[in-house]
Design an enzyme around this catalytic site. Structure first.
Site, PDB file in Angstrom:
ATOM      1  N   ARG A  17       4.320   9.563   9.979  1.00 23.07           N
ATOM      2  CA  ARG A  17       3.402   9.260  11.073  1.00 23.07           C
ATOM      3  C   ARG A  17       4.150   8.596  12.232  1.00 23.07           C
ATOM      4  O   ARG A  17       5.263   8.112  12.077  1.00 23.07           O
ATOM      5  CB  ARG A  17       2.288   8.321  10.585  1.00 23.07           C
ATOM      6  N   LYS A  77       3.597   1.490   9.850  1.00 28.24           N
ATOM      7  CA  LYS A  77       3.768   0.676   8.644  1.00 28.24           C
ATOM      8  C   LYS A  77       4.472  -0.635   8.971  1.00 28.24           C
ATOM      9  O   LYS A  77       5.124  -0.782   9.997  1.00 28.24           O
ATOM     10  CB  LYS A  77       4.564   1.444   7.591  1.00 28.24           C
ATOM     11  N   TYR A  96       0.076  -1.979  10.890  1.00 25.91           N
ATOM     12  CA  TYR A  96      -0.402  -2.408   9.573  1.00 25.91           C
ATOM     13  C   TYR A  96       0.601  -3.407   9.015  1.00 25.91           C
ATOM     14  O   TYR A  96       1.819  -3.200   9.114  1.00 25.91           O
ATOM     15  CB  TYR A  96      -0.503  -1.219   8.608  1.00 25.91           C
ATOM     16  N   HIS A  98      -0.414  -5.894   5.866  1.00 28.30           N
ATOM     17  CA  HIS A  98      -0.671  -6.132   4.429  1.00 28.30           C
ATOM     18  C   HIS A  98       0.161  -7.297   3.917  1.00 28.30           C
ATOM     19  O   HIS A  98       0.832  -7.220   2.886  1.00 28.30           O
ATOM     20  CB  HIS A  98      -0.390  -4.862   3.625  1.00 28.30           C
ATOM     21  N   GLU A 120      -5.165  -3.679   9.873  1.00 28.99           N
ATOM     22  CA  GLU A 120      -6.135  -3.615   8.766  1.00 28.99           C
ATOM     23  C   GLU A 120      -7.176  -4.727   8.790  1.00 28.99           C
ATOM     24  O   GLU A 120      -8.180  -4.648   8.081  1.00 28.99           O
ATOM     25  CB  GLU A 120      -5.408  -3.604   7.411  1.00 28.99           C
ATOM     26  N   VAL A 241     -10.584  -0.517  -4.249  1.00 29.70           N
ATOM     27  CA  VAL A 241     -11.128  -1.850  -3.996  1.00 29.70           C
ATOM     28  C   VAL A 241     -10.500  -2.426  -2.735  1.00 29.70           C
ATOM     29  O   VAL A 241      -9.286  -2.334  -2.542  1.00 29.70           O
ATOM     30  CB  VAL A 241     -10.843  -2.782  -5.189  1.00 29.70           C
ATOM     31  N   ASP A 272      -1.289  -1.046  -1.434  1.00 28.00           N
ATOM     32  CA  ASP A 272      -0.790  -1.754  -0.253  1.00 28.00           C
ATOM     33  C   ASP A 272      -1.097  -3.246  -0.326  1.00 28.00           C
ATOM     34  O   ASP A 272      -0.371  -4.066   0.230  1.00 28.00           O
ATOM     35  CB  ASP A 272      -1.428  -1.187   1.024  1.00 28.00           C
ATOM     36  N   ASN A 302       1.973   4.563   0.908  1.00 27.32           N
ATOM     37  CA  ASN A 302       1.609   5.123   2.222  1.00 27.32           C
ATOM     38  C   ASN A 302       1.088   6.551   2.022  1.00 27.32           C
ATOM     39  O   ASN A 302       1.640   7.520   2.539  1.00 27.32           O
ATOM     40  CB  ASN A 302       2.785   5.091   3.197  1.00 27.32           C
TER      41      ASN A 302
END
Length: 373
Positions: A17, A77, A96, A98, A120, A241, A272, A302
């Site tokens: 990406r 990422k 992102y 995380h 996120e 989840v 992630d 990913n």
């Protein structure tokens, strides 16, 4: 304020990406920003350097040139260790992150005083996560594709066709979590004629899914014994989840995994954020699976990177309006002007502004409102 926006090539394993497509670059240039794009950054998504140049971006040869010249780094990422040295102190980052599952990166961003907003956790007043949703949709749909493939005998699975054929049973798919990714997984699994069960703790969400799927799902409010019973009877288990910004809870024990038939498949979309299976550990597209307790685990961190063109188009369409604000005002100004972006603010001036990340790593926490004034 007009910032120089830098778009480096993603270097995570098979991450194809790109954080900005050419028409997004044209939009930023139209508003007076300089856009630096590393040569080849869009190649994995089938966007050429020539397209970026035609859109008004400046194409440079190396990542070092992007980082050296940009005020704001835009990625897909989270930065990996090989990129840390390129960041200047006080640089700005929109991607992102995380961080609840990545203490070294958290500490790096604090030490280098990087001002960062995490895609996120950008959240609107109605509690939607607009920059996470498109990739959750892709990951949910791909989770079932991956499970169907890895159920095949040559892939190490039990040799089960997800939808069966007349006279043979279809596979049983259990999905933990009825949010965006879980719902998309259910759509594909039902479409492939599997027997689908969805667990969710929210009765209202289960009622919604009942209406949407018109009774084609087995909808279950979980307790530990009930979850264990369903998992033992599953050919495919999908963990979907989400607790925004924090580590995923470990809802599936090793014993539950061990109760599944050999050659069953477990897909952990939550990897992630640390994963929701006790047996989960991150994998890559180059080496996507491993076997634990006789069960094939697919824990690619990913997942959407495998369909880079679709994912880039979906992601950048969502991020561009927010990116325009960040490029115009900077991370601090954007967080001051937009409650949604303030919710995504993670580090500012060497301070950690995310309570879930602070709790995950035992670090000091400063409320964003205190820093923003």
């Amino acid at each position: 304020m007009t910032l120089v926006v830098g778009v480096p090539t993603e270097i995570k394993d098979n991450e194809n990406r790109v954080a900005l497509q050419p028409d997004g670059a044209a939009e930023l240039v139209h508003h007076g920003h300089t856009v630096l794009v590393q040569s080849g950054a869009g190649a994995g998504s089938r966007f050429s350097d020539e397209e970026f140049a035609a859109a008004g971006a400046t194409v440079v040869a190396t990542a070092d040139e992007v980082f050296a010249g940009a005020d704001l780094i835009v990625k897909v990422k989270e930065p990996v260790a090989a990129e840390y040295h390129r960041f200047r102190e006080g640089q700005q980052l929109f991607t992102y992150l995380h961080l609840a599952a990545d203490e070294p990166l958290t500490q790096f961003l604090l030490d280098r005083k990087i001002d960062a907003i995490a895609y996120e956790t950008v959240q609107t007043d109605d509690r939607r996560l607009p920059l996470l949703t498109p990739m959750s949709e892709v990951a949910g749909r791909m989770a079932v594709q991956a499970a169907a493939h890895h159920l095949e005998s040559p892939a190490g699975g039990a040799g089960v066709l997800l939808g069966g054929v007349p006279g043979t049973p279809a596979a049983k798919v259990t999905i933990i979590g009825g949010g965006v990714s879980g719902t998309e997984a259910a759509k594909i699994a039902v479409g492939m004629r599997a027997i689908v069960r969805v667990f969710d703790t929210n009765p209202a969400r289960l009622a919604y899914l009942s209406d949407v799927f018109e009774g084609r799902l087995d909808l279950v409010q979980p307790n530990r014994a009930r979850l264990a019973q369903y998992i033992a009877d599953s050919d495919v288990l999908i963990g979907a989840v989400l607790v925004p910004g924090t580590r995923a809870p470990k809802l599936v024990s090793r014993e539950m995994i061990a109760s599944m038939r050999p050659g069953s498949v477990a897909v952990d979309i939550a990897i992630d954020q640390g994963g929701c299976f006790e047996t989960s550990r991150p994998t890559t597209h180059s080496n996507p699976t491993y076997v634990e307790e006789g069960v094939v685990h697919y824990c690619v961190a990913n997942i959407p990177g495998a369909v880079a063109r679709t994912s880039t188009l979906a992601l950048t369409s969502a991020t561009l309006p927010y990116l325009g604000t960040v490029a115009r005002l900077g991370v601090r100004g954007a967080a001051q002007s937009s409650p949604a972006l303030a919710a995504g603010l993670t580090t500012l001036g060497g301070r950690l502004t995310s309570r879930p990340v602070a709790e995950a790593h035992g670090l000091a926490y400063t409320p964003a409102a205190e820093l923003l004034g």
